[in-house]
Each structure stands twice: as C-alpha cells, then as structure tokens.
Design an enzyme around this catalytic site. Structure first.
Site, mmCIF file in Angstrom:
data_model
loop_
_atom_site.group_PDB
_atom_site.id
_atom_site.type_symbol
_atom_site.label_atom_id
_atom_site.label_comp_id
_atom_site.label_asym_id
_atom_site.label_seq_id
_atom_site.Cartn_x
_atom_site.Cartn_y
_atom_site.Cartn_z
ATOM 1 N N PHE B 235 -11.790 3.807 -18.161
ATOM 2 C CA PHE B 235 -10.534 4.738 -18.482
ATOM 3 C C PHE B 235 -8.858 4.114 -17.387
ATOM 4 C CE2 PHE B 235 -13.345 6.878 -21.229
ATOM 5 C CZ PHE B 235 -12.958 6.509 -22.475
ATOM 6 N N GLY B 464 -17.348 -1.835 -21.866
ATOM 7 C CA GLY B 464 -17.202 -1.145 -23.097
ATOM 8 C C GLY B 464 -16.715 -1.218 -24.606
ATOM 9 N N THR B 465 -15.232 -2.545 -24.415
ATOM 10 C CA THR B 465 -14.132 -1.991 -25.148
ATOM 11 C C THR B 465 -14.334 -2.920 -25.953
ATOM 12 O OG1 THR B 465 -13.119 -3.652 -23.582
ATOM 13 C CG2 THR B 465 -12.578 -1.634 -23.320
ATOM 14 N N ARG B 582 -2.081 -9.726 -32.805
ATOM 15 C CA ARG B 582 -2.924 -10.353 -33.518
ATOM 16 C C ARG B 582 -3.900 -9.556 -32.804
ATOM 17 N NH1 ARG B 582 -5.620 -16.467 -33.809
ATOM 18 N NH2 ARG B 582 -3.237 -16.612 -32.252
ATOM 19 N N ASN B 585 -10.067 -8.782 -33.263
ATOM 20 C CA ASN B 585 -11.841 -8.439 -33.724
ATOM 21 C C ASN B 585 -11.429 -7.241 -34.397
ATOM 22 O OD1 ASN B 585 -14.090 -7.322 -34.313
ATOM 23 N ND2 ASN B 585 -15.315 -8.172 -33.373
ATOM 24 N N THR B 588 -14.030 -3.855 -33.146
ATOM 25 C CA THR B 588 -13.938 -3.443 -32.060
ATOM 26 C C THR B 588 -12.752 -2.614 -31.351
ATOM 27 O OG1 THR B 588 -13.772 -5.545 -30.648
ATOM 28 C CG2 THR B 588 -15.717 -4.972 -30.809
ATOM 29 N N GLU B 659 -4.573 1.170 -24.632
ATOM 30 C CA GLU B 659 -4.349 2.399 -24.350
ATOM 31 C C GLU B 659 -3.026 3.253 -25.304
ATOM 32 O OE1 GLU B 659 -4.152 1.678 -19.908
ATOM 33 O OE2 GLU B 659 -4.062 -0.103 -21.123
#
Ligand code: FAD
Ligand code: SF4
Lengths: 358, 693
Positions: B235, B464-465, B582, B585, B588, B659
């Site tokens: 973060f 982890g994103t 765009r 995925n 995610t 964010e």
C-alpha cells in the site's frame, strides 16, 4: 523473551504447590494473555506451570440447580453449552462477543477472569505505569483515555478490566472457587476483582499460588430473562467501549387488566445490571438496580435508574461520551428485555417511520 | 510454434500464482532459504529528540548466540548519510521516538530479541514537537509536493469571489495519521559475498531499492541484487526502502558473510515503515443558488518529519475535479519530531477527497439540490488546471450507472428520517478520481525456450495485486499465444529494469514494455521462432500526456446504519463504479476495487494512529488498538466498471486500478452517515461517540 522453565502439573494441588513455592512461577492456561505479556516484556515468569490439561474442564449441574463451570473449560465450549445457552443466555452472548473464534478455543474460564487490562500504556514497557511498575506513575491519566474508566478509578490507575465474560458473571452473582496452599475458599465474583485504589498492581483478591478451579452460577428463578450488549469500535473483534449485562424478572401481570384501555406496564420484580468497559472491575450498577426494583418497566424509569448510577461517574477528557453511551445502552437493553417499545430514539431526537428502507 | 488465440486480456483468469500461495510454496522475503543465517533485532529510541550520551552493550554482547551488537559507535560507515531516514547508526542524533539506535545480530531470533532488551541507552533529551495543530508556529511552504506537483496554485481572485458568492460552504475537515499495515511485515534478508550484496526484500520496486542502496554502500547498482517474487501487500509503504533495509544490509557487513534476516514486528511498523500524514483541510466553496461553483479553495496543513521531508499532495484533487473560475490550493507543513510520513494508497487524492467530497455534499444541501445533480452542474469541459481536454472523463456516467444500480432514487433527502429496527439509515455518494500515470524506464525481454514456451522477463513486482496474472495475459495477447505458453519472471534485479508497483502505474508501465518486447520479438523472429530467440522492448512515457489530462474516475455509493441508542455505525452496503480504461483481468481487478473500498471503510470508520504528544509516540501501535475492518464490518460490497478502452492510455488501453477504489470512499460513508442521522462529522474516523445523542 527470557528463557523459562515449563512443567505440566499432575493435579490441581500439585499445581498449587509448584506455583506457591516459587514467587517467579505462573499458571499457564490457554496462554492467550500470558504469552502475549511475556513477549511484550510485561511478565517474565521463570517457571510456567501448565494447568490446561487438568481435569477442571467439566460443566456440571449443582445440587441447587445451578452450574459449575470448570476453570479450564474453553470459552467456546462454555458459550456453546446447551445449559448455558438455555439458562444463562447473557453469559453465552458475552463470551461470543469477545475476541475471535480461534482465541475462544484456546482461552479458558479461569484465564479469562484473570486477563489483564488492555491499557495501551500498561502494554508498552517504555512508558510509566503503576500497574506494571508500581510507583512509576500512570501514563494514561493525562494521555489517551478513550478506553479508560469512568467509575471507581483512582489517581493511581484509570484502567478498565477487559473481560466480557466476567461482566455477565457479575450480573449472575457467580462465585469463584479457589484452591490455595492451605485449602479451598470461594469468593463472590463481585468481590473477586478489585478497584485500583493505591494498589493498581493487584487486579484481584487472588493470592500468588491460588488456583481458580471453577466458577459457580447460582440458579435463576423461573421467568428470568437476560441479555448482554457490547458497544465497540468495530463490528467484531474489539474490546468493549461499554457493555451491559442485564438479568431481570418481571412480575406476573395482575388480573386487573380488563382488556380495554392501555395495559399498565409490568413491574420489575428483580434486576441485576453489570457494566463493562467502565471500571477496573465488572461494575455492578447497584444504585440503578435499587431504583428499578418494584418499579414499572418504562423507559422513563430505566433512564432515571441509570442516571442514579452515572451521577457517580468521573469521566476523563477522551471518554466523557461513555456516560451517554452507558445510559443509552442500558436503556436499550432494558427496553428489549422488558418488551417496551422504543418511545424515542436514543436519549432524545424523535425518529419516524421504518418503512422506507432505502 | 505459434498458436492463434483469442485475446488473453479481459479473460477471467485464475491467479497464476494462486496455487503456489495456497500451498505455501510461494516464497516471501523471510522464507527464502538462507545458509547459516543470523537474525537481527533492533533497539529503538525512547525519546523523540536529542542525543545518545552512552550505550551499554556489555550485557548483550556476552549473551550466548550473540554475533554482534551494533551502535553508532561501531557500525560500519555509510558512504552517504544525507538521507537521515536511511543513515542508520551513523550518528548520536535522535530525530523521532522509535528510531533505530542499536541492533543485535544473533544466531537465533530469540537471542537477538533478548539481547536487544539488555542494551542500555542513555540520552540527552531535548524538547520535541510531535502533534499537528492548525496553528503550529512554524508552518512552512515546501518547494514542491509529492509527485512533483506545485505546492500552491491559484486562478482568478478567490477571496473576492467568495465575498460575492450567493452560497458559501466554509468548513474544516481533518483526517488522522494512518498506517499502511500490509499483512506481510517489512522484511529484509541481506548477505554480502565480497563486495556483492544479495537482498531478499519485501519491496514494491526491486530496481529502485538497489538504486537507493548502492550509493549508501558505495557500490555500483550492478553489485546489488534485490529479489522479491512475492510480496504480501505494501500500500505504498514498500515503495521506497526504509531504514530497516539499510540496517540489515549494514549488519550483514559484520557477520563474516552470513546472511542477516530481519522482519519488523507489527509494533515496529508503526515507527519505521512510513504512514499517511494527518491532514487539516479548510475548504471554501462559493456557488450560485443553483449550485454552480464559482470559487473553490482548498488549504491544507499537514506534517512532515524534521529529519526528512515528505509533502502529501492533499489538495491536488481540487485542482482538476470541478469547474470553478476562481480557485486556490495551498499546502503548509509542520516539521515535527516524528517518523517520516510517506506514500499510502492514493497519497493526496485519498485524504483530499474526504475534504472535497464532504464539502460538495454540504454545498448540495445548502443549495437544496441532489448531490449527483450538483456534480453534473459542475462538470468541467476541460481540465480546469491545465486547460487540456481530458483524455477520458466519464465521471457522470459512473455516477448515473451507480445511482441506477444502488437505488439512489430511494434516498430520502431529509436527513435523520429513516429508522429500521433501531438503526438510523441513510445513503450517500462521493466522486473518485486518480491520475493515469505511465512510467518510462521499463524494459522487458522475451526469449523462446527449447520446450516451446515464451519466457517473459521484467523486474516488476506483484505485491499481491495480481501482476503475475495480468502481465501473463498481456504477454500472451501481445504474442498471440495462450497464457499457458507464457512463463513470466518478475521480482528480481537480474531481470530487465522496471519501475515501482505504485501510483497505479504498474500494469500500464510494465505492460507497455512487454508489448514493445513482443512486437520486437515478432519483428525479429517471426511467428515460428527457434529456441533461444530473444528480443527486448521498452516502455515509454505516454506521449498523450502532452495534449491531454489523464485521469481515471469513479463514483462511490454507501449505505450506512447508525444505531439510534449506541451510535454504533455500520456500512451496510457499498457500491463503486469506475472508469479506469481497459480491464486486463476482471477477477484481480474486482479484488483491487473491493480492496480499495474496504480500506476506505477502514479509513471512514476505524483507522487512526493516535499520537501521544508527551512521548512523541503513536500509542495504539498494534492491531488490537489500531483498528482495520474485521470481516463483520464489510457487508455488501460491489464494484463495477465501464467497458472502455482508453486510446490515449497507450498500447494497452488500460490506466490503473490499485488506488481509485479508496478515493472518495470515506466521504461517501460520511455523507451517508449524515443522511442517516443529520449529524455532520468532519473529523475522521466516524466513531460511535460522534453519533451519540
Ligand atoms: C486479540 C485478542 C482479542 C481479545 N478480545 C477479547 C474480548 O473482546 N473480550 C474479552 O473478554 N477478552 C478478549 N481477549 C482476551 C481473552 O479472553 C483472554 O486472553 C483469555 O480469556 C485468557 O485466557 P487464557 O486461558 O488464555 O489465559 P492465560 O493467558 O493462560 O492466563 C492469563 C492469566 O491467568 C492466570 N491463570 C490462568 N488460569 C488460571 C487459574 N485457573 N487459576 C489461577 N490463575 C490462572 C495465568 O497465570 C495468567 O496470569 C482477547 C485476547 C486477544 C489476544
Ligand atoms: S491506567 Fe493503570 S494500567 Fe494504565 S497506565 Fe495508568 S496505571 Fe498503568
């Protein structure tokens, strides 16, 4: 963490002997509080005497119709026990409002009673604290006091006792059974925890080496209702800002009701109120109880009764809100237990409708 | 071999690293095998400002298993001590409480910790200032603010415009200090082999990390290798190396080549890993009676550390969000004896949107118009700050789509009128935005392997994103092959250079380089490559930035319940609609949006780092006392996005999604709480006591 010895006691008397004979020994039950304290440097026992496997893990009926709760019964088992849920819902609710599922699986009846304050200065060994280090001063007094006491505090310590379970037990007039080096004794839960006075290092009346073996709940008369309400800073997994345990019985309605006209409110035959998050011990609101006994169950009476208690409150700069929060929560719980309609929202502003949910 | 496949981006692909993570096989920094490791535990200062006068390390040094005790007196010298956050153990000065003043290296973590507890430090204490106040004596104007933005901006004559505006909202909003608190603590494992340094680090940017370390240790960047295949969140707090990385690498100089392992404790993370500054924001909105804003000012007071400046761009959002002929933004800093603030999810936009979007709600009420309609009336045709057209601005579409899905028309404009089962209930809205950044200086390499796979290499980081997955998809699409034919390699400075996983810029920046490399690969090797064929490609700065204002937009909707008796507050529903270019995925991406909103609920209801000025210390420095949402606090959350490809965002058409989900979230909750109760809370967090009546 300092190196320490570990031993499993073979029986309760052996456990008592082991700890009583060594000032630097401590009982280890679930370890969810003690081990934390060892990591934080708050406690540094040289010997741990493990009691978690002792045969103190039963929940049994007593001859007079009450329940005896073994000292090592896990909090989750206690909360789920059918007799507890049926007869003492306040206790089950209090337990389930505490900590998390994992912690409740490990935490025990005895350990829960003896958990120490969550005062942030107590837990940070780099700050002065009379409870941790007698005579060093109280950092909370002029510090961050959102979670601190409004009743029964002293200039030496303004911490609160964090247990939810103990608050319910206080309202249930529970007794704590203790095995010491020189025999048994039993202490009413209300006198078990202390007010800080000038000895905040002492949370309870338990002496070093004394082992809690059980907590006994007396039976409740037919028709008794009970409930626990915990107000906290998030929806779960937080200690109470304030909490209320209420145990109450209404008088049987009299035959004078003729079906016409508005029924007069039932009267309160018996009531016990305990407050959490407000004092160094579970706080029995005896002034409020007295003011309610024999009175009709109305919102007005509830309010006046709790005000009789709260006039003794001495809030700190960050926690003046607790006075209002206690008042509103007590009124809310009593309303619910007595089936009184909400005449107004909170302690003031009228609210309308309920239909147009967005 | 070349298989034609449908476009791989847009596929709802499972995380390619998911299985390894679930099985516990994906190594995080601390878990990398290290031979004969040592463990570090620090000693932290117990004063906020002053000097160390004596350190007694004797008791620590004689303990079994202790390898070394480092203090400013014996620690190896750094070649460059200009950055006082990073210049650990280089002097006797103490600049904040909790600063490293010594460190023990030992054979076991337990020995290190116990020995550290035996180090005795004496200080000469000087008076300190640690609490932010609007009337702080020495507020100063920084040269620039984060992201290289101007400190102050002004257009027209805001004061005169305010004096003549028909409707004025003039309010002050505050947000507390907040700590990033990723689940994986900041961790470094460092080992010197001669003059080469190997670092396993929990970082958002491997190449940046070594660029920062190299001059400190007087080595070339090539002599440092930083590895970070998996990171458990950051973060922003792992975007820049903090003191512990330097400390661990420094300690590794005295272990005779043994690796040194150090993971910060949760408590230490509240002192040493960055945080969001508290902010005091005064907003003045002047409008005509029908809500057309003529003047908007946003004046911010916030803090930095006396040892190193960080200036959050809190009012930046007010420069581009709404049209107003007269406008002003300012930032003033109090320089305090506190830990160094830094990036935390959406620095600037996140706290700034709380002030701006609550003020908008107040203006809507003052004008008697619907909050969405107010935003419609103040939608700028061009970027009010730069005068450039927006490359893509679909704020109104987000608001309308959100309103439809959320049931906005059922909102009761009169606050405090809906009571459901003892809970006062209301709904609120706020707008969201985040700049679309693309970082240049990214290179990707593609190599065709003997067994028929495309090895795609770039020093990107997945914190982890979902970067492992998204970059695999981007590569597959660019190479026109299936995702299963791509072998991605990231998180290592041995791979081609990449920029930070931050500023919502990762996917777009790295993705551009991967597309560049894929195009180059096909150009050089055609559709039927041979084993070993390799090509590289670079990303580039987005040329559209010259002519367009590049931002993402969103709309946040919240339903809030406030208990009529106890004041307890719950967010019963939240819904966001975003326009972020765009979506590579959807699985995610949804996680990113929902994660941002969840953190936004935390900001709204819970998060607050409490400064005790006497000690100069954040006192609620653990997870029992610093609350983030528990499962029970997150009820119904939904995230949607507009189907769009941003032609100005580059070859990928994607902007960034990490964010924007947090921006405006706290304001939506606060506005809903007002709608529920009629109580306007302007100081975060929205705790129960603030709603007691
Ligand atoms: C993150 C977290 C959240 C929590 N949230 C809550 C909450 O919301 N509400 C709440 O009420 N509690 C909460 N708790 C506290 C939890 O309930 C206590 O930690 C637990 O009940 C302690 O029980 P234990 O068996 O683990 O005690 P231990 O840690 O084993 O012991 C605690 C103390 O009691 C002594 N002791 C234990 N058993 C006996 C005995 N039979 N006789 C004499 N001495 C004994 C030990 O020597 C020690 O001093 C939380 C704890 C954590 C870690
Ligand atoms: S309130 Fe009690 S526990 Fe807290 S700092 Fe003061 S003395 Fe210590």
């Amino acid at each position: 963490m300092k190196p320490f010895d570990y031993a499993r006691a073979a029986s309760p008397p052996e456990a008592v002997a082991a700890v009583a004979g060594n000032p630097a020994a401590a009982f280890l039950a679930g370890g969810t509080n003690l081990v934390d304290h060892m990591k934080l440097g708050i406690a540094a026992p040289e010997q741990l005497v493990d009691i978690s496997h002792l045969p103190l893990d039963k929940i049994e009926g007593t001859d007079d119709g009450g329940l005896r709760l073994g000292a090592t019964v896990p909090n989750s088992d206690l909360a789920a026990h059918p007799l507890v849920r049926q007869r003492y819902p306040v206790l089950s609710q209090a337990l389930l409002s505490g900590a998390s599922g994992q912690l409740r699986n490990a935490a025990t009846t005895g350990g829960n009673l003896l958990q120490r304050t969550r005062c942030i200065y107590f837990q940070d060994v780099t700050t002065p604290c009379n409870k941790r280090n007698p005579g060093s001063g109280c950092s909370a007094l002029e510090g961050y006091t959102r979670y601190h006491a409004i009743l029964g505090a002293s200039m030496d310590c303004v911490a609160v006792h964090p247990s939810d379970m103990a608050v319910a037990m206080a309202a249930l007039n529970a007794r704590v059974e203790i095995l010491g080096p020189s025999g048994d004794r039993s202490v009413g839960l209300h006198s078990f925890h202390r007010l800080p006075q000038d000895q905040p290092q002492r949370d309870t009346v338990l002496e070093h080496g004394e082992l809690i073996t059980a907590v006994v709940l007396p039976p409740l008369p037919e028709g008794t209702r009970s409930a626990y309400r915990k107000v906290r800073d998030r929806a779960s997994y937080a200690f109470a800002l304030v909490s209320v345990a209420a145990v109450l019985r209404l008088e049987e309605p009299t035959e004078t009701d003729d079906g016409d006209g508005p029924a007069s409110p039932p009267k309160i035959a018996e009531v016990r109120l305990a407050l959490g998050g407000v004092a160094h011990k579970p706080w029995r609101a005896t002034f409020a109880e007295e003011a309610l006994r024999g009175q009709p169950a109305t919102e007005e009476k509830f309010r006046r009764a709790i005000d009789a208690e709260l006039q003794h409150a001495v809030p700190l700069p960050d926690n003046a809100f607790k006075v209002t929060m206690v008042r509103n929560t007590v009124v809310s719980v009593l309303r619910e237990l007595c089936g009184v309609d909400q005449s107004s929202g909170g302690a003031g502003t009228p609210a309308s409708g309920g239909e147009d949910r967005p | 071999m070349r298989v034609q496949q449908p476009a791989a981006t847009g596929l709802d692909l499972e995380r390619v690293d998911g299985r390894a993570k679930v099985l516990g096989l994906a190594p995080y920094a601390y878990e990398h095998p290290a031979e004969n490791p040592t463990y570090l535990y620090p000693v932290q200062s117990t004063i906020a400002r002053g000097r160390i006068t004596a350190i007694d390390t004797a008791a620590a040094e004689t303990m079994d298993g202790v390898v070394a005790v480092l203090t400013h007196l014996n620690a190896p010298r750094l070649a460059d001590a200009a950055d006082k956050e990073l210049a650990v153990l280089q002097s006797d000065e103490v600049g904040f409480r909790g600063q490293f003043v010594a460190a023990v290296v030992a054979d076991s973590p337990e020995a290190a910790r116990e020995a550290a507890a035996r180090v005795r430090v004496q200080y000469h204490q000087e008076p300190h200032h640690a609490a932010l106040r609007a009337d702080h004596e020495d507020l100063y104007k920084p040269e620039q603010i984060n992201a290289g933005l101007e400190t102050d901006t002004q257009a027209g004559d805001p004061d005169a415009a305010l004096a003549s505006a028909a409707v004025v909202v003039d309010r002050t909003y505050t947000t507390p200090a907040e700590h990033n608190n990723p689940m994986e603590p900041h961790t470094t494992v460092a080992q010197w082999e001669g003059d080469r340094l190997l670092v396993f680090d929990s970082t958002q940017a491997v190449h940046n990390a070594r660029k920062t370390l190299a001059p400190l240790f007087d080595v070339e960047v090539e002599q440092i290798r930083v590895v970070a295949p998996h990171v458990g969140g950051g973060f922003g707090s792992k975007g820049l190396p903090h003191a512990h990385v330097v400390l661990t690498a420094l300690a590794a100089k005295v272990t005779g080549g043994r690796p040194v392992k150090y993971a910060l404790t949760r408590q230490q993370m509240f002192f040493l890993a960055g945080y969001r500054t508290p902010t005091i924001q005064r907003l003045q909105l002047g409008a005509s009676p029908d809500g057309r804003i003529s003047v908007l000012t946003h004046d911010v007071v916030e803090q930095t550390s006396a040892i190193k400046e960080f200036a959050e761009q809190t009012a930046g959002i007010s420069r581009m969000m709404y049209s107003a002929d007269h406008r002003r933004t300012t930032h003033r800093l109090a320089s305090l004896d506190v830990p160094v603030p830094s990036w935390m999810r959406a620095p600037g936009e996140c706290p700034g949107s709380f002030g701006l979007e609550v003020a908008m709600d107040e203006l809507a009420e003052a004008c008697g118009i619907d909050p969405i309609e107010l935003r419609v009336r103040n939608e700028p045709a061009i970027d009010p700050e730069t005068g450039k057209p927006f490359a893509s601005r679909h704020l109104l579409a987000c608001l309308r789509e959100g309103a439809r899905r959320f049931g906005w028309e059922r909102r009761n404009a009169q606050p405090g009128t809906v009571l459901v089962d003892g809970w006062r209930t209301g709904i609120g809205v706020a707008a969201s935005t985040y700049p679309a950044r693309r970082q240049p200086a990214n290179t990707a390499r593609i190599r065709f392997t003997a067994d028929g796979f495309y090895e795609v290499q770039i020093g990107a980081v997945d914190l982890g994103t979902g970067a492992w997955t998204a970059l695999t998809q981007i590569a597959a699409e660019a190479l026109e092959c299936g995702p299963e034919q791509v072998r991605l390699q990231i998180g290592d400075t041995d791979l081609p250079v990449a920029t930070v996983a931050g500023g919502s810029s990762g996917t777009a920046s790295w993705g551009s380089a991967i597309i560049g490399a894929a195009q180059m690969f096909r150009k050089e090797h055609g559709g039927f490559p041979s084993a070993g064929d390799t090509s590289e490609g670079d990303g580039e700065r987005n040329p559209a930035g010259k002519n367009y204002a590049l931002h993402s937009f969103g709309a946040q909707f919240a339903e809030v319940q406030v208990h009529a008796d106890t004041g307890e507050i719950r967010v019963s529903r939240m819904l966001g609609v975003y326009s972020a270019g765009r979506i590579i995925n959807p699985r995610t991406a949804r996680s990113q949006f929902l994660g941002g909103m969840t953190m936004g609920i935390g900001m709204a209801l819970h998060e607050q780092s409490v400064m005790d000025e006497r000690f100069g210390m954040i006192v609620n420095h653990d997870f029992a006392d610093y609350h983030v949402p528990s499962n029970a606090d997150i009820r119904q959350l939904e995230a949607f996005w507009l189907e769009e490809v941003d032609e100005h965002a580059g070859p990928l058409g994607a902007r960034g999604i990490g964010e924007i989900g947090i921006v405006g979230a706290a304001a939506a909750v606060a506005n809903a709480a007002y709608n529920a109760t009629g109580i306007r809370v302007r100081d975060l967090p929205l705790t129960a006591d603030k709603f007691l009546t």
